[in-house]
Scaffold this motif. Structure first.
Motif, PDB file in Angstrom:
ATOM      1  N   PHE A 140       0.846  -1.191   0.000  1.00  0.00           N
ATOM      2  CA  PHE A 140       0.000   0.000   0.000  1.00  0.00           C
ATOM      3  C   PHE A 140       0.878   1.235   0.000  1.00  0.00           C
ATOM      4  N   LEU A 141       0.476   2.241  -0.748  1.00  0.00           N
ATOM      5  CA  LEU A 141       1.180   3.505  -0.691  1.00  0.00           C
ATOM      6  C   LEU A 141       0.240   4.649  -1.039  1.00  0.00           C
ATOM      7  N   GLU A 142       0.600   5.801  -0.533  1.00  0.00           N
ATOM      8  CA  GLU A 142      -0.217   6.972  -0.817  1.00  0.00           C
ATOM      9  C   GLU A 142       0.102   7.495  -2.209  1.00  0.00           C
ATOM     10  N   LYS A 143      -0.713   8.423  -2.685  1.00  0.00           N
ATOM     11  CA  LYS A 143      -0.537   8.972  -4.031  1.00  0.00           C
ATOM     12  C   LYS A 143       0.582  10.014  -4.018  1.00  0.00           C
ATOM     13  N   SER A 144       1.805   9.536  -4.216  1.00  0.00           N
ATOM     14  CA  SER A 144       2.977  10.397  -4.293  1.00  0.00           C
ATOM     15  C   SER A 144       3.981   9.724  -5.222  1.00  0.00           C
ATOM     16  N   VAL A 145       4.263  10.357  -6.328  1.00  0.00           N
ATOM     17  CA  VAL A 145       5.204   9.792  -7.300  1.00  0.00           C
ATOM     18  C   VAL A 145       6.583   9.635  -6.670  1.00  0.00           C
ATOM     19  N   HIS A 146       6.997  10.622  -5.889  1.00  0.00           N
ATOM     20  CA  HIS A 146       8.303  10.572  -5.225  1.00  0.00           C
ATOM     21  C   HIS A 146       8.396   9.354  -4.298  1.00  0.00           C
ATOM     22  N   LYS A 147       7.357   9.137  -3.488  1.00  0.00           N
ATOM     23  CA  LYS A 147       7.374   7.998  -2.559  1.00  0.00           C
ATOM     24  C   LYS A 147       7.196   6.670  -3.298  1.00  0.00           C
ATOM     25  N   PHE A 154       7.329  -8.601 -11.666  1.00  0.00           N
ATOM     26  CA  PHE A 154       6.416  -7.476 -11.859  1.00  0.00           C
ATOM     27  C   PHE A 154       5.437  -7.735 -13.007  1.00  0.00           C
ATOM     28  N   HIS A 155       5.765  -8.680 -13.890  1.00  0.00           N
ATOM     29  CA  HIS A 155       4.845  -9.010 -14.982  1.00  0.00           C
ATOM     30  C   HIS A 155       3.625  -9.771 -14.459  1.00  0.00           C
ATOM     31  N   LYS A 156       3.765 -10.421 -13.299  1.00  0.00           N
ATOM     32  CA  LYS A 156       2.641 -11.108 -12.675  1.00  0.00           C
ATOM     33  C   LYS A 156       1.926 -10.216 -11.661  1.00  0.00           C
ATOM     34  N   SER A 157       2.414  -9.012 -11.486  1.00  0.00           N
ATOM     35  CA  SER A 157       1.867  -8.095 -10.494  1.00  0.00           C
ATOM     36  C   SER A 157       0.899  -7.120 -11.137  1.00  0.00           C
ATOM     37  N   ASP A 158      -0.081  -6.700 -10.355  1.00  0.00           N
ATOM     38  CA  ASP A 158      -1.055  -5.712 -10.807  1.00  0.00           C
ATOM     39  C   ASP A 158      -1.027  -4.512  -9.881  1.00  0.00           C
ATOM     40  N   LEU A 159      -1.236  -3.340 -10.460  1.00  0.00           N
ATOM     41  CA  LEU A 159      -1.361  -2.114  -9.685  1.00  0.00           C
ATOM     42  C   LEU A 159      -2.840  -1.791  -9.588  1.00  0.00           C
ATOM     43  N   MET A 160      -3.353  -1.736  -8.365  1.00  0.00           N
ATOM     44  CA  MET A 160      -4.757  -1.405  -8.142  1.00  0.00           C
ATOM     45  C   MET A 160      -4.827   0.007  -7.574  1.00  0.00           C
ATOM     46  N   THR A 161      -5.641   0.819  -8.168  1.00  0.00           N
ATOM     47  CA  THR A 161      -5.786   2.186  -7.689  1.00  0.00           C
ATOM     48  C   THR A 161      -7.229   2.440  -7.291  1.00  0.00           C
ATOM     49  N   ILE A 162      -7.387   3.312  -6.310  1.00  0.00           N
ATOM     50  CA  ILE A 162      -8.713   3.726  -5.864  1.00  0.00           C
ATOM     51  C   ILE A 162      -8.728   5.249  -5.890  1.00  0.00           C
ATOM     52  N   ASN A 163      -9.739   5.801  -6.539  1.00  0.00           N
ATOM     53  CA  ASN A 163      -9.895   7.261  -6.656  1.00  0.00           C
ATOM     54  C   ASN A 163      -8.666   7.935  -7.267  1.00  0.00           C
ATOM     55  N   MET A 164      -8.160   7.355  -8.342  1.00  0.00           N
ATOM     56  CA  MET A 164      -7.017   7.936  -9.033  1.00  0.00           C
ATOM     57  C   MET A 164      -7.349   8.037 -10.516  1.00  0.00           C
ATOM     58  N   ASP A 165      -6.995   9.156 -11.128  1.00  0.00           N
ATOM     59  CA  ASP A 165      -7.281   9.331 -12.549  1.00  0.00           C
ATOM     60  C   ASP A 165      -6.372   8.431 -13.389  1.00  0.00           C
ATOM     61  N   GLU A 166      -6.785   8.195 -14.625  1.00  0.00           N
ATOM     62  CA  GLU A 166      -6.097   7.257 -15.527  1.00  0.00           C
ATOM     63  C   GLU A 166      -4.631   7.630 -15.789  1.00  0.00           C
ATOM     64  N   PRO A 167      -4.309   8.901 -16.097  1.00  0.00           N
ATOM     65  CA  PRO A 167      -2.892   9.235 -16.341  1.00  0.00           C
ATOM     66  C   PRO A 167      -1.999   8.972 -15.130  1.00  0.00           C
ATOM     67  N   SER A 168      -2.490   9.278 -13.928  1.00  0.00           N
ATOM     68  CA  SER A 168      -1.692   9.026 -12.720  1.00  0.00           C
ATOM     69  C   SER A 168      -1.512   7.530 -12.505  1.00  0.00           C
ATOM     70  N   ALA A 169      -2.574   6.753 -12.740  1.00  0.00           N
ATOM     71  CA  ALA A 169      -2.483   5.303 -12.581  1.00  0.00           C
ATOM     72  C   ALA A 169      -1.467   4.721 -13.555  1.00  0.00           C
ATOM     73  N   LYS A 170      -1.455   5.217 -14.787  1.00  0.00           N
ATOM     74  CA  LYS A 170      -0.476   4.737 -15.777  1.00  0.00           C
ATOM     75  C   LYS A 170       0.945   5.097 -15.347  1.00  0.00           C
ATOM     76  N   ALA A 187       1.965   2.680 -12.669  1.00  0.00           N
ATOM     77  CA  ALA A 187       2.212   1.364 -13.269  1.00  0.00           C
ATOM     78  C   ALA A 187       3.551   1.349 -13.993  1.00  0.00           C
ATOM     79  N   GLN A 188       3.894   2.465 -14.617  1.00  0.00           N
ATOM     80  CA  GLN A 188       5.173   2.564 -15.313  1.00  0.00           C
ATOM     81  C   GLN A 188       6.336   2.526 -14.321  1.00  0.00           C
ATOM     82  N   ILE A 189       6.184   3.179 -13.187  1.00  0.00           N
ATOM     83  CA  ILE A 189       7.233   3.172 -12.153  1.00  0.00           C
ATOM     84  C   ILE A 189       7.493   1.746 -11.685  1.00  0.00           C
ATOM     85  N   PHE A 190       6.418   0.977 -11.460  1.00  0.00           N
ATOM     86  CA  PHE A 190       6.565  -0.382 -10.944  1.00  0.00           C
ATOM     87  C   PHE A 190       6.692  -1.438 -12.035  1.00  0.00           C
TER      88      PHE A 190
END
Length: 176
Positions: free
Chosen positions: A35-42, A63-79, A82-85
């Protein structure tokens, strides 16, 4: 490692006002939820910590078997996250240790596989060859254990409890 990073404010989990540093991970055997908060730096710090874990332990995170789940996050931020991880964006509901998880109420199609599993299990039994006590032992040891584990985590709707009871009653009384 994650607790120390959270205490140093390198990463932050969820609910930091309840638990110092927040809830950073849930782990059971080889299943992990981070779990992490919405912070690109963190998020970058988190990824760096995971890389350090790989180097120190010799284990690799797939990481290819991993999924990033977001709640209340816009699509560009979620992407971007996902790119970071280096993983793909996933969607709810998910299963963690066999339990369907969702941020909203579970739907019938999310819980129906449990009923189907019970029906499949019972349908192969030959109850006419068992005594009443044998049937009770079989039902208690096998059938009740399936939903009991899940009921300790999620609240079952009344329709599902009735469906399970109906299947058990049919097995118990139907093979006279």
């Amino acid at each position: 490692m994650l607790k120390k990073a959270a205490s140093q404010n390198l990463i932050s989990g969820l609910l930091p006002h309840v638990i110092p540093g927040g809830v950073v991970s849930l782990q059971y055997a080889n299943d992990t939820i981070l779990f992490l908060e919405k912070s690109v730096h963190k998020a970058r710090n988190f990824k760096w910590l995971l890389s350090c874990f790989e180097n120190l332990s010799g284990m690799k995170i797939n990481f290819h078997k991993s999924d990033l789940m977001t709640i209340n996050m816009d699509e560009p931020s979620a992407k971007e996250f996902a790119q970071i991880f280096c993983c793909k964006n996933g969607s709810f509901p998910i299963k963690y240790v066999g339990v369907p998880l969702h941020y909203d109420n579970l739907k019938r199609e999310d819980i129906q596989p449990i009923i189907d599993r019970i029906i499949k299990g019972i349908s192969g039994w030959l109850g006419r060859y068992l005594t009443y006590k044998g049937k009770i032992i079989l039902l208690c040891a096998c059938v009740i254990s399936i939903p009991a584990y899940l009921m300790s985590v999620i609240k079952f709707p009344k329709w599902e409890i009735n469906a399970i009871n109906s299947q058990m009653a049919h097995f118990f009384w139907g093979n006279l």
